[in-house]
Design an enzyme around this catalytic site. Structure first.
Site, PDB file in Angstrom:
ATOM      1  N   ALA A 189       0.855  -1.184   0.000  1.00  0.00           N
ATOM      2  CA  ALA A 189       0.000   0.000   0.000  1.00  0.00           C
ATOM      3  C   ALA A 189       0.894   1.239   0.000  1.00  0.00           C
ATOM      4  O   ALA A 189       2.053   1.170   0.414  1.00  0.00           O
ATOM      5  CB  ALA A 189      -0.871  -0.013   1.249  1.00  0.00           C
ATOM      6  N   GLY A 235       0.506  -5.230   0.659  1.00  0.00           N
ATOM      7  CA  GLY A 235      -0.580  -5.201  -0.314  1.00  0.00           C
ATOM      8  C   GLY A 235      -0.145  -5.752  -1.663  1.00  0.00           C
ATOM      9  O   GLY A 235      -0.968  -6.285  -2.422  1.00  0.00           O
TER      10      GLY A 235
HETATM   11  C1  3H9 Z   1       0.354  -2.494   3.303  1.00  0.00           C
HETATM   12  O1  3H9 Z   1       0.651  -2.934   2.240  1.00  0.00           O
HETATM   13  C2  3H9 Z   1      -1.037  -2.595   3.891  1.00  0.00           C
HETATM   14  C3  3H9 Z   1      -1.919  -3.568   3.154  1.00  0.00           C
HETATM   15  O2  3H9 Z   1      -1.792  -4.848   3.704  1.00  0.00           O
HETATM   16  C4  3H9 Z   1      -3.364  -3.226   3.280  1.00  0.00           C
HETATM   17  C5  3H9 Z   1      -3.828  -1.954   2.652  1.00  0.00           C
HETATM   18  C6  3H9 Z   1      -5.338  -1.787   2.712  1.00  0.00           C
HETATM   19  N1  3H9 Z   1       4.621   3.488   0.193  1.00  0.00           N
HETATM   20  O3  3H9 Z   1      13.363   1.825   1.066  1.00  0.00           O
HETATM   21  P1  3H9 Z   1      13.809   2.582  -0.116  1.00  0.00           P
HETATM   22  C7  3H9 Z   1       9.474   4.884  -0.767  1.00  0.00           C
HETATM   23  S1  3H9 Z   1       1.466  -1.638   4.248  1.00  0.00           S
HETATM   24  C8  3H9 Z   1       5.115   4.689  -0.129  1.00  0.00           C
HETATM   25  O4  3H9 Z   1      14.793   3.664   0.078  1.00  0.00           O
HETATM   26  P2  3H9 Z   1      14.975   0.173  -1.186  1.00  0.00           P
HETATM   27  C9  3H9 Z   1      10.538   5.234   0.255  1.00  0.00           C
HETATM   28  O5  3H9 Z   1      10.033   6.102   1.231  1.00  0.00           O
HETATM   29  C10 3H9 Z   1       2.951  -1.592   3.262  1.00  0.00           C
HETATM   30  N2  3H9 Z   1       6.428   4.917  -0.339  1.00  0.00           N
HETATM   31  O6  3H9 Z   1      14.324   1.613  -1.290  1.00  0.00           O
HETATM   32  C11 3H9 Z   1      11.597   5.862  -0.618  1.00  0.00           C
HETATM   33  O7  3H9 Z   1      11.157   7.167  -0.927  1.00  0.00           O
HETATM   34  P3  3H9 Z   1      12.198   8.357  -1.104  1.00  0.00           P
HETATM   35  C12 3H9 Z   1       3.690  -2.864   3.285  1.00  0.00           C
HETATM   36  C13 3H9 Z   1       7.263   3.880  -0.209  1.00  0.00           C
HETATM   37  O8  3H9 Z   1      15.233  -0.231  -2.577  1.00  0.00           O
HETATM   38  C14 3H9 Z   1      11.509   5.030  -1.890  1.00  0.00           C
HETATM   39  O9  3H9 Z   1      10.206   4.438  -1.894  1.00  0.00           O
HETATM   40  N3  3H9 Z   1       4.929  -2.717   2.567  1.00  0.00           N
HETATM   41  C15 3H9 Z   1       6.809   2.606   0.137  1.00  0.00           C
HETATM   42  O10 3H9 Z   1      16.065   0.164  -0.194  1.00  0.00           O
HETATM   43  C16 3H9 Z   1      12.545   3.947  -1.977  1.00  0.00           C
HETATM   44  O11 3H9 Z   1      12.489   3.171  -0.794  1.00  0.00           O
HETATM   45  C17 3H9 Z   1       6.079  -2.391   3.181  1.00  0.00           C
HETATM   46  O12 3H9 Z   1       6.145  -2.250   4.383  1.00  0.00           O
HETATM   47  C18 3H9 Z   1       5.425   2.419   0.343  1.00  0.00           C
HETATM   48  N4  3H9 Z   1       4.900   1.228   0.659  1.00  0.00           N
HETATM   49  O13 3H9 Z   1      13.827  -0.770  -0.550  1.00  0.00           O
HETATM   50  C19 3H9 Z   1       7.292  -2.229   2.315  1.00  0.00           C
HETATM   51  N5  3H9 Z   1       7.872   1.768   0.204  1.00  0.00           N
HETATM   52  O14 3H9 Z   1      13.051   7.978  -2.283  1.00  0.00           O
HETATM   53  C20 3H9 Z   1       8.017  -0.956   2.657  1.00  0.00           C
HETATM   54  C21 3H9 Z   1       8.951   2.497  -0.101  1.00  0.00           C
HETATM   55  O15 3H9 Z   1      11.348   9.559  -1.314  1.00  0.00           O
HETATM   56  N6  3H9 Z   1       9.122  -0.691   1.762  1.00  0.00           N
HETATM   57  N7  3H9 Z   1       8.600   3.785  -0.353  1.00  0.00           N
HETATM   58  O16 3H9 Z   1      13.016   8.404   0.169  1.00  0.00           O
HETATM   59  C22 3H9 Z   1      10.308  -1.360   1.846  1.00  0.00           C
HETATM   60  O17 3H9 Z   1      10.488  -2.277   2.614  1.00  0.00           O
HETATM   61  C23 3H9 Z   1      11.428  -0.889   0.949  1.00  0.00           C
HETATM   62  O18 3H9 Z   1      11.145   0.428   0.567  1.00  0.00           O
HETATM   63  C24 3H9 Z   1      11.625  -1.732  -0.338  1.00  0.00           C
HETATM   64  C25 3H9 Z   1      12.655  -1.020  -1.266  1.00  0.00           C
HETATM   65  C26 3H9 Z   1      12.157  -3.111   0.070  1.00  0.00           C
HETATM   66  C27 3H9 Z   1      10.346  -1.877  -1.107  1.00  0.00           C
END
Ligand code: 3H9
Length: 708
Positions: free
Chosen positions: A68, A107
């Site tokens: 999400a 999500g």
């Molecule tokens: C969910 O899904 C709820 C659902 O079950 C139900 C819904 C109804 N959203 O980490 P990075 C941004 S809850 C918005 O540096 P990497 C991050 O802030 C979600 N933005 O890169 C950064 O922005 P900026 C469950 C996001 O390659 C940029 O993307 N999912 C999101 O080291 C790059 O990120 C998670 O918890 C997001 N969801 O790692 C996953 N994710 O460049 C959370 C990232 O402006 N994310 N951004 O600073 C991660 O674990 C890591 O970001 C990921 C990439 C592994 C994806």
């Protein structure tokens, strides 16, 4: 036929009989409202288009979908909701295939679980990490994952939030197929064609039989519930996850989905969600210091460490673990031998626990060398000095580094308190000098303060941040002052704790109150762990410059004078049985406290745990505000990350400044003014706090302003 809609990040394209639905929403294909809308209409369109026999969902860029869009949480939700999108995908009468690469998280995995067939290419990372954000899967994950892979494995994923690779995902049954190449589009197309050729039916995860063994499922749920009760101290969402999975076992799918929604919304509304998501973004923001934007890091392959004590050895291990070549310099053969032992014992302990092979240890140590001559550092890209905390000693080391190091080498000091401007000014290349303040044990603790003296060049600072990235540390930029961000603030709230101690609270009550707030340990347990002698030395050093009007509590000195330095001496604020790391209250310490109270003429009074926390936090927040005001920390969020990554502040509260915003700055200021009635010198409201309250603003407004 192409139905590209410029207003959505979703592109649909018919190739043969397969509708390719591609998600292109940089940076990580998060499921923002436009993605949700686009997916919904793409499935609707595929359903009604007789030319379409199957649908393939892929992500463009490096990821499938990272989850999400967490920036939307806390704002008014815009339709369609993600569970509805997932239900629409699953209800599709034509086979829907998801081809996963990179992140398929939260999500994102839920979208894949709603599809009828799943393929993952090598390097894919699948997981339900919502728990780390104070959430639970909220788009069918709690209902579909257990049906697909069983209650135990599904709970394991959801409660840990861990990512699994493609192979493990296949073994668990999360995906049906592994792609051979990294090209998820080509692999997905081939898989879709294969399914069409085999006339494969629509196959819905909500009908899967992973919970068929009801007894085993019930046992897994009960075990998870007990585990959560024992381990998730103070966390809100883990219990909700277990409750939702139990519903997957006990209720029809639709009812389970409704319960999941209710529980998910409770998580969304919890302050823990706000705190954890603040921490997530703050940890990414801290890496964006002005110098990292202005300059490129210098090359960074080999490093030197001066000093082989606990700190120097820990720093060397951290660098070795990151694959760097490391040379340690000590003043003589004996000290060097001790330094080498300090390094080796970290790896020996891993080997003895079976977490590293002897061969792997040998390979790591092949990159480590030791010397007693500074000349061996002549080719190092970066040198960290970790010698005795004394200005004369440090300056002597830097004079040597100035003599031998190649031009452009970054010269860092690991000092905790000393004036780095003074160290830099003592050599011919102040542009190369900065502070790299590691925390002990340096190969484990996540925090690295990057201390920026006045004359350092931007590329030296950028190199410090690059080192942190290599070492997988959380780097926070700090300005030069006594204690930088963390220890400067620590000194103040420790003082507040000592005042409460003298005024009537016991060290054990203070520790308990602080633990109840969410810390793993209270300040007196930490003092015993770190060793009371360190704080004692600092107090002696500061004695000469201490404001003579300031209240000074002598209890810690009385304890140190007895040689009670904490765990390492078997006695500190607590008593430690031989070999034990958990202490028991010590009546003799309480007697010392009593004697000091009488000496100071204090009539002891009682404190509630709530008041203890209020004072402790008010002191922390007020000094945090001063640190921001003086530019020692760039923003309030830098203080938050420092305390979460380095001082055990409960992450789910988002850090002290975020916590202050949550309780309201006006209340914090009112507390400080109230406490000031007893001790106006100590409780001086920070001008920044006063200003924010007068403007009706909060700390987060400063975080946001700095991003513009
Ligand atoms: C969910 O899904 C709820 C659902 O079950 C139900 C819904 C109804 N959203 O980490 P990075 C941004 S809850 C918005 O540096 P990497 C991050 O802030 C979600 N933005 O890169 C950064 O922005 P900026 C469950 C996001 O390659 C940029 O993307 N999912 C999101 O080291 C790059 O990120 C998670 O918890 C997001 N969801 O790692 C996953 N994710 O460049 C959370 C990232 O402006 N994310 N951004 O600073 C991660 O674990 C890591 O970001 C990921 C990439 C592994 C994806």
């Amino acid at each position: 036929m192409a139905t590209d809609t410029p207003s959505t990040p979703i592109t649909s394209r018919l190739v043969g009989k397969v509708m390719l639905v591609s998600i292109d929403n940089p940076p990580v294909n998060a499921l923002g409202v436009d993605v949700r809308r686009g997916l919904m209409s793409a499935i609707d369109a595929a359903e009604t288009d007789s030319a379409v026999a199957a649908v393939l969902i892929v992500g463009s860029g490096r990821n499938f979908i990272a989850g999400a869009d967490i920036r939307e949480f806390g704002k008014t939700p815009l339709p369609p909701a993600l569970p509805d999108v997932c239900n629409r995908i699953e209800a599709c009468s034509k086979p829907v295939i998801a081809a996963l690469q990179g992140a398929a998280l939260g999500g994102g995995l839920e979208v894949a679980l709603a599809a009828h067939y799943r393929l993952a290419v090598p390097g894919a990372k699948l997981g339900l990490p919502e728990v780390q954000l104070g959430l639970m899967p909220g788009a069918g994950g709690t209902q579909r994952a257990p049906r697909l892979v069983g209650a135990g494995p599904a709970l394991g994923l959801m409660l840990s939030g861990r990512h699994v690779g493609a192979d493990e995902a296949l073994a668990l049954g999360l995906v049906d197929r592994l792609g051979r190449s990294d090209d998820s589009l080509a692999e997905g197309q081939a898989y879709a064609q294969e399914l069409l050729d085999a006339d494969a039916p629509v196959r819905r995860t909500s009908d899967a039989k992973g919970l068929a063994d009801r007894d085993a499922s019930r046992a897994a749920i009960d075990a998870a519930r007990a585990d959560v009760a024992a381990k998730s101290r103070g966390l809100f969402s883990p219990e909700k996850i277990v409750e939702a999975v139990e519903a997957a076992l006990d209720l029809p799918f639709d009812e389970g989905m409704r319960l999941e929604r209710t529980l998910f919304m409770q998580c969304i509304d919890s302050p823990q969600r706000a705190g954890l998501i603040h921490a997530f973004f703050a940890e990414r923001e801290v890496a964006k210091a002005p110098e990292t934007k202005a300059a490129q890091p210098r090359p960074l392959a080999s490093a030197g460490v001066v000093g082989g004590g606990t700190m120097g050895a820990g720093i060397a291990v951290a660098m070795l673990d990151a694959g760097m070549m490391v040379t340690m310099v000590e003043r003589d053969g004996d000290s060097l031998a001790r330094g080498r032992v300090n390094v080796e014992k970290v790896y020996d302990s891993l080997v003895s626990k079976g977490r590293m092979s002897a061969d792997a240890k040998a390979k790591v140590l092949a990159r480590f060398s030791g010397a007693t001559s500074y000349d061996t550092l002549s080719q190092a890209d970066l040198v960290v000095e970790a010698v005795f905390e004394d200005m004369t000693v440090k300056k002597a080391v830097f004079t040597e580094l100035d003599r031998v190091c190649k031009p452009g080498a970054v010269l860092a000091t690991n000092t905790s308190y000393l004036d780095i401007d003074e160290i830099a000014a003592s050599i011919s290349r102040p542009q190369d000098v900065l502070g790299l303040h590691f925390f002990s044990p340096a190969h484990i603790m996540k925090l690295l303060e990057i201390v920026v003296p006045a004359r350092v060049s931007a590329d030296s600072v950028a190199t410090g941040f690059e080192l942190a990235r290599k070492l997988r540390k959380v780097a926070v930029r700090a300005g030069v002052c006594d204690g930088f961000i963390g220890n400067r603030i620590l000194a103040v709230y420790r003082q507040a704790a000592d005042y409460m101690l003298e005024d009537g609270a016991s060290p054990y009550q203070i520790d308990e109150a602080v633990r109840e707030f969410g810390y793993p340990m209270g300040p007196y347990q930490v003092a015993d762990l770190a060793g009371g002698d360190i704080g004692w030395a600092t107090r002696k050093r500061r004695a000469a410059t201490r404001d003579p009007r300031a209240r000074y509590v002598e209890i810690a000195d009385r304890i140190c004078e007895r040689g009670w330095f904490g765990q390492k001496t078997g006695r500190g604020y607590y008593l430690y049985a031989k070999g034990s790391r958990s202490g028991t209250p010590d009546p003799e310490v309480l007697a010392i406290v009593d004697a000091e109270r009488s000496k100071a003429g204090v009539e002891p009074r009682s404190f509630s745990n709530e008041e203890i926390v209020r004072r402790y936090l008010a002191a922390m927040i007020n000094e945090g505000a001063n640190v921001v005001r003086e530019g020692i920390a760039l923003r309030p969020l830098d203080v938050d990350v420092t305390f979460i990554a380095g001082y055990g502040f409960p992450r789910y509260r988002g850090g002290p400044m975020k916590y202050a915003d949550t309780v309201g700055l006006a209340r914090v200021l009112a507390d400080i003014r109230e406490f000031a009635k007893e001790d106006p010198l100590f409780w001086r409201p920070s001008p920044l706090l006063v200003d924010l309250v007068e403007r009706g603003a909060d700390f987060d407004s400063l975080n946001k302003a700095s991003q513009v």
